[in-house]
Scaffold this motif. Structure first.
Motif, PDB file in Angstrom:
ATOM      1  N   GLU A  17      42.804  45.068  42.041  1.00 51.63           N
ATOM      2  CA  GLU A  17      41.465  45.605  41.550  1.00 51.63           C
ATOM      3  C   GLU A  17      40.863  44.868  40.576  1.00 51.63           C
ATOM      4  O   GLU A  17      39.658  44.741  40.835  1.00 51.63           O
ATOM      5  CB  GLU A  17      41.867  47.055  40.867  1.00 51.63           C
ATOM      6  CG  GLU A  17      42.411  48.146  41.666  1.00 51.63           C
ATOM      7  CD  GLU A  17      42.371  49.358  41.181  1.00 51.63           C
ATOM      8  OE1 GLU A  17      41.929  49.812  39.964  1.00 51.63           O
ATOM      9  OE2 GLU A  17      42.924  50.470  41.821  1.00 51.63           O
ATOM     10  N   LYS A  18      41.739  44.127  40.086  1.00 52.76           N
ATOM     11  CA  LYS A  18      40.869  42.945  38.899  1.00 52.76           C
ATOM     12  C   LYS A  18      40.169  42.059  39.873  1.00 52.76           C
ATOM     13  O   LYS A  18      38.972  41.565  39.550  1.00 52.76           O
ATOM     14  CB  LYS A  18      41.960  42.445  38.159  1.00 52.76           C
ATOM     15  CG  LYS A  18      42.331  43.128  37.360  1.00 52.76           C
ATOM     16  CD  LYS A  18      41.682  42.770  35.681  1.00 52.76           C
ATOM     17  CE  LYS A  18      42.441  43.555  34.833  1.00 52.76           C
ATOM     18  NZ  LYS A  18      41.520  44.256  33.650  1.00 52.76           N
ATOM     19  N   CYS A  19      40.656  41.708  41.281  1.00 57.11           N
ATOM     20  CA  CYS A  19      40.107  40.649  42.007  1.00 57.11           C
ATOM     21  C   CYS A  19      38.637  41.344  42.660  1.00 57.11           C
ATOM     22  O   CYS A  19      37.845  40.567  42.785  1.00 57.11           O
ATOM     23  CB  CYS A  19      41.098  40.378  43.060  1.00 57.11           C
ATOM     24  SG  CYS A  19      42.412  39.240  42.376  1.00 57.11           S
ATOM     25  N   ILE A  21      36.779  43.352  41.345  1.00 55.04           N
ATOM     26  CA  ILE A  21      35.712  43.663  40.057  1.00 55.04           C
ATOM     27  C   ILE A  21      35.293  42.042  40.105  1.00 55.04           C
ATOM     28  O   ILE A  21      34.040  42.070  39.862  1.00 55.04           O
ATOM     29  CB  ILE A  21      36.612  43.897  38.685  1.00 55.04           C
ATOM     30  CG1 ILE A  21      36.981  45.419  38.730  1.00 55.04           C
ATOM     31  CG2 ILE A  21      35.475  43.399  37.674  1.00 55.04           C
ATOM     32  CD1 ILE A  21      37.560  45.532  37.432  1.00 55.04           C
ATOM     33  N   PHE A  22      35.959  41.304  40.464  1.00 55.48           N
ATOM     34  CA  PHE A  22      35.475  39.893  40.555  1.00 55.48           C
ATOM     35  C   PHE A  22      34.676  39.574  41.875  1.00 55.48           C
ATOM     36  O   PHE A  22      34.189  38.496  42.073  1.00 55.48           O
ATOM     37  CB  PHE A  22      36.448  38.705  40.168  1.00 55.48           C
ATOM     38  CG  PHE A  22      36.783  38.514  39.130  1.00 55.48           C
ATOM     39  CD1 PHE A  22      38.136  38.843  38.632  1.00 55.48           C
ATOM     40  CD2 PHE A  22      35.805  37.927  37.874  1.00 55.48           C
ATOM     41  CE1 PHE A  22      38.559  38.529  37.150  1.00 55.48           C
ATOM     42  CE2 PHE A  22      36.251  37.822  36.942  1.00 55.48           C
ATOM     43  CZ  PHE A  22      37.627  37.941  36.164  1.00 55.48           C
ATOM     44  N   HIS A  23      34.679  40.782  42.424  1.00 56.78           N
ATOM     45  CA  HIS A  23      34.102  40.663  44.027  1.00 56.78           C
ATOM     46  C   HIS A  23      34.609  39.143  44.891  1.00 56.78           C
ATOM     47  O   HIS A  23      33.954  38.763  45.601  1.00 56.78           O
ATOM     48  CB  HIS A  23      32.313  40.445  43.976  1.00 56.78           C
ATOM     49  CG  HIS A  23      31.907  41.709  43.924  1.00 56.78           C
ATOM     50  ND1 HIS A  23      31.066  41.944  45.180  1.00 56.78           N
ATOM     51  CD2 HIS A  23      31.781  42.832  43.392  1.00 56.78           C
ATOM     52  CE1 HIS A  23      30.800  43.319  44.888  1.00 56.78           C
ATOM     53  NE2 HIS A  23      31.125  43.787  43.714  1.00 56.78           N
ATOM     54  N   MET A  24      35.857  39.126  44.550  1.00 56.07           N
ATOM     55  CA  MET A  24      36.542  38.348  45.586  1.00 56.07           C
ATOM     56  C   MET A  24      36.730  38.877  46.858  1.00 56.07           C
ATOM     57  O   MET A  24      37.025  40.059  46.964  1.00 56.07           O
ATOM     58  CB  MET A  24      37.995  37.875  45.001  1.00 56.07           C
ATOM     59  CG  MET A  24      37.638  37.117  43.470  1.00 56.07           C
ATOM     60  SD  MET A  24      39.212  37.231  42.754  1.00 56.07           S
ATOM     61  CE  MET A  24      40.167  36.150  43.525  1.00 56.07           C
ATOM     62  N   GLU A  28      40.571  35.194  49.033  1.00 60.29           N
ATOM     63  CA  GLU A  28      40.371  34.658  47.886  1.00 60.29           C
ATOM     64  C   GLU A  28      41.234  35.509  46.845  1.00 60.29           C
ATOM     65  O   GLU A  28      41.965  34.845  45.760  1.00 60.29           O
ATOM     66  CB  GLU A  28      38.883  35.025  47.161  1.00 60.29           C
ATOM     67  CG  GLU A  28      37.892  33.980  47.634  1.00 60.29           C
ATOM     68  CD  GLU A  28      36.565  34.395  47.089  1.00 60.29           C
ATOM     69  OE1 GLU A  28      36.316  35.503  46.808  1.00 60.29           O
ATOM     70  OE2 GLU A  28      35.685  33.513  47.614  1.00 60.29           O
ATOM     71  N   ALA A  32      44.457  33.948  44.844  1.00 59.90           N
ATOM     72  CA  ALA A  32      44.526  33.951  43.370  1.00 59.90           C
ATOM     73  C   ALA A  32      45.833  34.467  42.918  1.00 59.90           C
ATOM     74  O   ALA A  32      46.662  34.321  42.026  1.00 59.90           O
ATOM     75  CB  ALA A  32      43.257  34.918  42.918  1.00 59.90           C
ATOM     76  N   LEU A  33      46.200  35.680  43.721  1.00 60.10           N
ATOM     77  CA  LEU A  33      47.627  36.507  43.253  1.00 60.10           C
ATOM     78  C   LEU A  33      48.804  35.642  43.406  1.00 60.10           C
ATOM     79  O   LEU A  33      49.716  35.507  42.751  1.00 60.10           O
ATOM     80  CB  LEU A  33      47.759  37.710  44.057  1.00 60.10           C
ATOM     81  CG  LEU A  33      47.331  39.159  43.159  1.00 60.10           C
ATOM     82  CD1 LEU A  33      45.924  39.100  42.911  1.00 60.10           C
ATOM     83  CD2 LEU A  33      47.522  40.328  44.160  1.00 60.10           C
ATOM     84  N   SER A  65      28.279  45.454  50.381  1.00 58.62           N
ATOM     85  CA  SER A  65      27.643  44.546  49.176  1.00 58.62           C
ATOM     86  C   SER A  65      28.066  43.196  49.256  1.00 58.62           C
ATOM     87  O   SER A  65      27.379  42.373  48.891  1.00 58.62           O
ATOM     88  CB  SER A  65      28.213  45.339  47.866  1.00 58.62           C
ATOM     89  OG  SER A  65      29.489  44.891  47.496  1.00 58.62           O
ATOM     90  N   ASN A  69      25.359  40.229  49.252  1.00 60.89           N
ATOM     91  CA  ASN A  69      25.606  39.210  48.236  1.00 60.89           C
ATOM     92  C   ASN A  69      25.849  37.857  48.991  1.00 60.89           C
ATOM     93  O   ASN A  69      25.145  36.977  48.453  1.00 60.89           O
ATOM     94  CB  ASN A  69      26.947  39.497  47.350  1.00 60.89           C
ATOM     95  CG  ASN A  69      26.902  40.640  46.427  1.00 60.89           C
ATOM     96  OD1 ASN A  69      25.795  40.963  46.170  1.00 60.89           O
ATOM     97  ND2 ASN A  69      27.843  40.928  46.122  1.00 60.89           N
ATOM     98  N   ARG A  70      26.503  37.847  50.009  1.00 59.75           N
ATOM     99  CA  ARG A  70      26.643  36.669  50.867  1.00 59.75           C
ATOM    100  C   ARG A  70      25.210  36.349  51.255  1.00 59.75           C
ATOM    101  O   ARG A  70      24.937  35.057  51.480  1.00 59.75           O
ATOM    102  CB  ARG A  70      27.516  36.830  51.972  1.00 59.75           C
ATOM    103  CG  ARG A  70      29.193  36.767  51.632  1.00 59.75           C
ATOM    104  CD  ARG A  70      29.575  35.152  51.525  1.00 59.75           C
ATOM    105  NE  ARG A  70      31.114  35.485  50.943  1.00 59.75           N
ATOM    106  CZ  ARG A  70      31.428  34.980  49.935  1.00 59.75           C
ATOM    107  NH1 ARG A  70      30.488  34.606  49.158  1.00 59.75           N
ATOM    108  NH2 ARG A  70      32.843  35.179  49.752  1.00 59.75           N
TER     109      ARG A  70
END
Lengths: 104, 451
Positions: A17-19, A21-24, A28, A32-33, A65, A69-70
């Protein structure tokens, strides 16, 4: 961290969920994890997929979205490229002019 | 227990500190009944934990309060000590024969300083004065630095004045042992102060523990509250973590412990179906609390605890969806795409690659970067045309390509504080389903034993 599977899954969800939020992207997020939290990619993938199953609408909107964004990114990228090349051309022209004037 | 060599302990033998004492001779001439005119006789203080030995020792002679009159009432040292003794009982009025004897003991101990033994003729006058002196200067003595050094080391239940310095050593000792493992006897050993008894330590420890619980409760509540504000309010809630430092420190022991009962520290409002999972977080919560509290205690009682490594990173703001920092990718993409053929751009762009993520109002740094851009190429003026359109585009939900630091911080936050509510609150998958899928993938169990 969680000692039980349930708590572990909870934690992975939290991280995902944190990722989000970063729109990863999914990739990605997995990276990251894996890098920051030592979560195996297979686990991240599984939890992500399961989350997607449970929250289809959210993920659909997220993907949309993200695409938007892309698109914006790409557009901006093209714009920047155009700008940059224009700028360079101008600089080169100026340089040439300066040289010419020097010679004269 | 050594005697003062007066009543029970024998002439000068047991009373190693009282070589000057004449022994029973003085005592016999004292009329003890007059001593305690103003003091209620009878009931011993309820909270008194008297070593029976001391009592017995004092009771032997005709007056357990034998030594009270053996000094001038004007001698402040005695009074001070006596007051300390009596203070410890908390209720001066209730000084029965015991406390009087305790006073006596304290006073007597002071005598070993080589004070002259005042003649007993003065006893009666001094008696009354002693009583009054005992009662009145009590308040003035409250703040005094402990004069426990005047007392016999560790042998009498002296009133302990928990000065900041003393308390600091106490806390150090407790920390060394671990709060839950801190046993009074060990604390005593570590502190190495003779004049403290196990009882002093024990009661102080009790108060300290209860006070800490209140602090932790408040901290947890504020932390969870501020975190929630961060996530959902989007406003920099740095004050949540930082503001805690203004909390009341460990109050002066003589005042007591004011914090009113606090609501239960836990349970940030999580989606209901997460509650069962929430329980497991408690052990780690306690652990985290262990880290939290030093922050509070550090400033005031002049403790020098190093702050715990983690603190809610104030800059952690996964940008709320309405964040207008979309143009970031603009810069970043520029860098990526133009690097090969554009020597100009990497320099101006690189430093500003991920500025917004660190700011609560990400809109600002982008503008500055734009400015930079303009400055570098102002003669061209091309950039300016690009800027307005970029800013007028519809805002994407959040910023792209967050920096490694912010990701790391976000992840670290989750790992260290597992009890925090889910930021998005997505419906969690069925545990069985996940586990089943994992098994199919060849992951037998989680958390994996070998990461």
């Amino acid at each position: 961290m969680g000692d039980s599977p349930a708590s572990y899954i909870y934690m992975v969800q939290h991280l995902i969920e944190k990722c989000l939020i970063f729109h990863m992207t999914k990739e990605e997020c997995i990276e990251a994890l894996s890098k920051h939290a030592n979560i195996k990619s297979v686990i991240t993938v599984t939890v992500w997929n399961e989350l997607e199953k449970e929250n289809r609408e959210f993920f659909e909107a997220y993907a949309k979205s993200h695409n938007k964004n892309r698109a914006i990114e790409a557009k901006a990228e093209v714009e920047a490229e155009v700008e940059a090349s224009t700028m360079i051309q101008k600089l080169l022209l100026d340089h040439d002019h300066t040289k010419k004037s020097d010679r004269e | 227990m050594e005697g003062f060599g007066i009543g029970g302990g024998g002439g000068g033998g047991g009373g190693d500190d009282f070589p000057d004492f004449m022994g029973e001779n003085l005592l016999d001439s004292i009329d003890f009944d007059d001593l305690f005119v103003g003091i209620n006789d009878g009931d011993i203080l309820p909270d008194l934990e008297m070593d029976t030995e001391i009592l017995a020792e004092f009771s032997v002679s005709s007056g357990d309060e034998s030594d009270v009159n053996n000094y001038s009432s004007s001698n402040n040292t005695f009074i001070t000590t006596a007051i300390k003794n009596v203070e410890r009982k908390e209720e001066i009025e209730k000084t029965g024969s015991f406390s009087a004897s305790d006073v006596g003991s304290g006073l007597t101990t002071s005598l070993n300083q080589g004070e002259e033994i005042v003649s007993t003729q003065k006893s009666e006058e001094s008696t009354l004065q002693v009583n009054q002196n005992i009662i009145t200067p009590k308040e003035s003595d409250k703040g005094k630095k402990s004069s426990k050094n005047n007392n016999l080391p560790g042998k009498r239940k002296v009133k302990v004045d928990w000065t900041p310095e003393l308390h600091r050593r106490f806390v150090q000792a407790v920390e060394q042992l671990g709060v839950d493992k801190a046993v009074p006897s060990r604390i005593l050993e570590i502190m190495g102060i003779d004049c403290l008894t196990r009882h002093n330590i024990a009661s102080h420890l009790q108060k300290y523990r209860s006070h800490r619980k209140h602090l932790l409760a408040r901290e947890a509540e504020a932390a969870s509250w501020s975190h929630r504000r961060q996530l959902y309010g989007g406003a920099p809630a740095v004050g949540g973590g930082g503001g805690k430092r203004e909390m009341n420190p460990w109050p002066a022991p003589t005042i007591g412990f004011p914090p009113p009962p606090l609501p239960p520290p836990m349970a940030p409002p999580m989606p209901h179906h997460f509650r069962p999972l929430h329980v497991w977080g408690h052990p780690s919560v306690d652990q985290s609390y262990m880290h939290i509290w030093p922050k509070h205690l550090a400033p005031s009682p002049s403790l020098q605890h190093p702050s715990p490594a983690w603190a809610p990173p104030p800059h952690l703001h996964p940008s709320p969806p309405s964040d207008p920092s979309f143009w970031h990718p603009h810069h970043q993409r520029v860098q990526n795409s133009l690097t090969p053929g554009t020597p100009y751009f990497p320099a101006p762009i690189a430093p500003t690659r991920y500025p917004a993520v660190h700011h609560p109002v990400p809109g600002i740094p982008p503008v500055s970067s734009h400015g930079m851009y303009k400055v570098d190429h102002s003669n061209i003026g091309v950039r300016s045309t690009a800027t307005p359109p970029a800013q007028s585009l519809p805002k994407p939900p959040c910023d792209f390509h967050p920096s490694k630091e912010s990701i790391d911080a976000a992840i670290g936050d989750v790992l260290s504080k597992p009890w925090l509510p889910l930021p998005l609150g997505l419906k969690p998958p069925a545990v069985d389903s996940v586990l089943g899928e994992l098994q199919r993938q060849g992951v037998p169990k989680i958390p994996p034993t070998c990461a």
